[in-house]
Design a protein around this motif. Structure first.
Motif, mmCIF file in Angstrom:
data_model
loop_
_atom_site.group_PDB
_atom_site.id
_atom_site.type_symbol
_atom_site.label_atom_id
_atom_site.label_comp_id
_atom_site.label_asym_id
_atom_site.label_seq_id
_atom_site.Cartn_x
_atom_site.Cartn_y
_atom_site.Cartn_z
ATOM 1 N N GLY A 280 0.820 -1.211 0.000
ATOM 2 C CA GLY A 280 0.000 0.000 0.000
ATOM 3 C C GLY A 280 0.848 1.253 0.000
ATOM 4 N N GLY A 281 1.828 1.310 0.879
ATOM 5 C CA GLY A 281 2.701 2.480 0.946
ATOM 6 C C GLY A 281 3.588 2.613 -0.268
ATOM 7 N N VAL A 282 4.160 1.496 -0.731
ATOM 8 C CA VAL A 282 5.072 1.532 -1.878
ATOM 9 C C VAL A 282 4.344 1.985 -3.140
ATOM 10 N N ILE A 283 3.173 1.403 -3.397
ATOM 11 C CA ILE A 283 2.419 1.746 -4.614
ATOM 12 C C ILE A 283 1.952 3.193 -4.569
ATOM 13 N N SER A 284 1.467 3.644 -3.411
ATOM 14 C CA SER A 284 1.001 5.029 -3.293
ATOM 15 C C SER A 284 2.133 6.017 -3.577
ATOM 16 N N ASP A 285 3.299 5.775 -3.013
ATOM 17 C CA ASP A 285 4.438 6.665 -3.261
ATOM 18 C C ASP A 285 4.881 6.614 -4.720
ATOM 19 N N SER A 300 -6.632 6.780 -4.489
ATOM 20 C CA SER A 300 -6.799 5.565 -5.292
ATOM 21 C C SER A 300 -6.531 4.316 -4.471
ATOM 22 N N LEU A 301 -5.486 4.354 -3.624
ATOM 23 C CA LEU A 301 -5.180 3.177 -2.807
ATOM 24 C C LEU A 301 -6.259 2.938 -1.754
ATOM 25 N N LEU A 302 -6.800 4.026 -1.165
ATOM 26 C CA LEU A 302 -7.876 3.857 -0.186
ATOM 27 C C LEU A 302 -9.115 3.242 -0.834
ATOM 28 N N MET A 329 -11.129 -14.427 2.889
ATOM 29 C CA MET A 329 -10.822 -13.538 4.008
ATOM 30 C C MET A 329 -9.362 -13.076 3.970
ATOM 31 N N SER A 330 -8.484 -13.914 3.452
ATOM 32 C CA SER A 330 -7.088 -13.495 3.273
ATOM 33 C C SER A 330 -7.002 -12.344 2.278
ATOM 34 N N LEU A 331 -7.729 -12.473 1.173
ATOM 35 C CA LEU A 331 -7.742 -11.398 0.173
ATOM 36 C C LEU A 331 -8.400 -10.143 0.731
ATOM 37 N N ALA A 332 -9.480 -10.320 1.509
ATOM 38 C CA ALA A 332 -10.148 -9.167 2.118
ATOM 39 C C ALA A 332 -9.206 -8.441 3.072
ATOM 40 N N PHE A 333 -8.419 -9.199 3.831
ATOM 41 C CA PHE A 333 -7.482 -8.582 4.772
ATOM 42 C C PHE A 333 -6.314 -7.928 4.038
ATOM 43 N N PHE A 334 -5.861 -8.561 2.964
ATOM 44 C CA PHE A 334 -4.804 -7.968 2.142
ATOM 45 C C PHE A 334 -5.234 -6.599 1.622
ATOM 46 N N PHE A 335 -6.434 -6.530 1.053
ATOM 47 C CA PHE A 335 -6.923 -5.253 0.517
ATOM 48 C C PHE A 335 -7.152 -4.241 1.631
ATOM 49 N N LEU A 336 -7.671 -4.696 2.769
ATOM 50 C CA LEU A 336 -7.886 -3.790 3.892
ATOM 51 C C LEU A 336 -6.572 -3.137 4.316
ATOM 52 N N GLU A 337 -5.500 -3.933 4.364
ATOM 53 C CA GLU A 337 -4.213 -3.412 4.821
ATOM 54 C C GLU A 337 -3.509 -2.543 3.792
ATOM 55 N N LEU A 338 -3.982 -2.536 2.548
ATOM 56 C CA LEU A 338 -3.474 -1.563 1.579
ATOM 57 C C LEU A 338 -3.740 -0.134 2.049
ATOM 58 N N CYS A 339 -4.771 0.016 2.883
ATOM 59 C CA CYS A 339 -5.196 1.348 3.342
ATOM 60 C C CYS A 339 -4.337 1.880 4.485
ATOM 61 N N ASN A 340 -3.724 1.006 5.257
ATOM 62 C CA ASN A 340 -3.130 1.409 6.527
ATOM 63 C C ASN A 340 -2.022 2.444 6.364
ATOM 64 N N ALA A 341 -1.039 2.146 5.522
ATOM 65 C CA ALA A 341 0.078 3.079 5.337
ATOM 66 C C ALA A 341 -0.410 4.412 4.776
ATOM 67 N N VAL A 342 -1.398 4.351 3.887
ATOM 68 C CA VAL A 342 -1.924 5.573 3.274
ATOM 69 C C VAL A 342 -2.622 6.442 4.312
#
Length: 432
Positions: A280-285, A300-302, A329-342
């Motif tokens: 999440g952080g790497v792609i956003s930057d 976009s990442l959020l 649920m693994s995929l749901a958690f993966f996508f959820l954590e894309l938001c954290n760094a942002v």
């Protein structure tokens, strides 16, 4: 030629270690709970009060802790609060009953409440603007890794030494980190003996103590800008707390797994968050560097993260197949954590001079979600007798988060009435 590790990256590594350790210190009690409950003759209700005691001071200290980090500086602040959470962890291994255990957990919440906002302030001083998302992704990946490894690590310590000793050992490790931080870190990167002129040129200008006195926190304007981020963080946090508190019980009860199998499945699902946090952080930057459009890079990442989590949580309402649900649920958690760094990078974007205070405001949403989500999830299960019902609440909040994300604009930095000089590296941005 081997690339030299910069001082900034070493500071980032120290912060990763802090995030890793603090997450173990806050969740280790879940593994030790059965042993504590037996030795201290605690009821389930009393153990529940002990488990929840951490969240209240943690939530309420976010803003004040971040403000202290801005005013006093990350070096002194993290040294002080590090001592508090270290001692609180050690004391947890010496408790004699419910009240002393609650006090120990409250102490842990008091110490850790200021840690992440203050660490955000340190990152704002030590890293270039185009690495804010990357830095937040790396440190929060470390926290998720700590969350994932805590159960087997603490279980190993309990088997080898005992549940009391497991808290003492982790508290001592925290004290070691605190000493290293106090010795190595400097609030002003220029004052670090290993800092090079090449690295320093890429960093924002440091605001001196005399200049800080001229900067007042624009509470009203800052609150207005950060409030939408706080709400999205609440929506994100609501679902995250479901994973952190109810996932093993969900797998154990809804799918009839034994406790070992449910723990392994839960650990596998939670590990997907480590990857999501980093990416999440790497792609956003990367989007920001390619387009110079901060709004696009963060929004976009959020939107992708919240939408992906929403989509992959939907099968929990209609499908009852363990393998399929574990993957979903693994995929749901993966996508959820894309938001954290942002979410953590946005306060740094909007208010670099007040990044501790701003990130504290933002993370208050997560803290409040931590108080409400586990209780509401359990209540809805008790009332409905159906595990699908509480997931509906998470899905609804994810959709609400997507809508509110459209109101977030991190490209517009907070305007301040101050005579602090303009950052010479970027004439359009006031110095930090």
């Amino acid at each position: 030629m081997k690339k030299k590790i910069t001082v900034g990256n070493k500071v980032l590594f120290l912060l990763c270690a802090m995030y890793f350790i603090t997450y173990i210190d806050r969740v280790n009690i879940a593994t030790a709970a059965p042993f504590m409950q037996k030795d201290l003759n605690l009821s389930t209700t009393e153990m529940g009060l002990i488990l929840s005691a951490f969240a209240y001071p943690y939530a309420f200290l976010q803003i004040f802790g971040g403000w202290i980090g801005d005013k006093v500086g990350p070096r002194k602040t993290l040294t002080f609060v590090g001592a508090i959470w270290s001692v609180a962890t050690i004391v947890t291994g010496m408790v004699t009953g419910m009240f002393s255990a609650i006090l120990a957990r409250v102490g842990l919440g008091l110490g850790e409440g200021a840690a992440f906002p203050t660490a955000t302030r340190a990152m704002a001083q030590w890293l270039p603007k185009d690495k804010f998302g990357y830095a937040q992704g790396i440190v929060h990946s470390a926290s998720r890794l700590g969350n994932a490894v805590a159960p087997p690590l603490i279980a190993l310590l309990i088997v080898a030494y005992g549940w009391r000793e497991s808290f003492v050992i982790m508290g001592v490790i925290s004290l070691v980190w605190m000493v290293v931080w106090m010795w190595y870190f400097r609030d002003n990167p220029k004052n670090h003996p290993k800092m090079t002129s090449e690295e320093l040129e890429k960093l924002p200008r440091y605001v001196t103590k005399s200049e800080k006195k001229k900067i007042k926190v624009p509470w009203k304007a800052l609150s207005k800008r950060i409030l939408p981020v706080t709400f999205v963080d609440f929506c994100y946090g609501w679902t995250l707390w479901v994973y952190l508190t109810w996932l093993p019980s969900f797998l154990f009860t809804a799918y009839g797994l034994d406790i070992k199998s449910s723990a392994l499945f839960a650990a596998g699902i939670l590990m997907s968050g480590v990857i999501g946090d980093t990416l999440g952080g790497v792609i956003s930057d990367r989007i920001y560097r390619k387009t110079n459009n901060l709004k696009l890079a963060r929004r976009s990442l959020l939107i992708v993260g919240l939408s992906g989590s929403f989509i992959f949580l939907l099968p929990t309402l209609f499908v009852h197949n363990l393998a399929f649900i574990a993957i979903s649920m693994s995929l749901a958690f993966f996508f959820l954590e894309l938001c954290n760094a942002v979410l953590w990078a946005i306060p740094m974007d909007i208010a670099p001079n007040h990044s501790g205070t701003a990130s504290g405001m933002m993370n208050t949403g997560f803290g409040v979600a931590g108080m409400l989500s586990p209780v509401a999830f359990g209540f809805l299960i008790a009332v409905s007798g159906n595990w699908q019902v509480p997931f509906i609440m998470s899905i609804v909040l994810l959709v609400a988060g997507i809508i509110v994300t459209l109101r977030i604009d991190p490209s517009k930095q907070l305007e301040e009435d101050t005579d602090i000089p303009i950052d010479p590296l970027n004439p359009n941005v006031k110095s930090v």
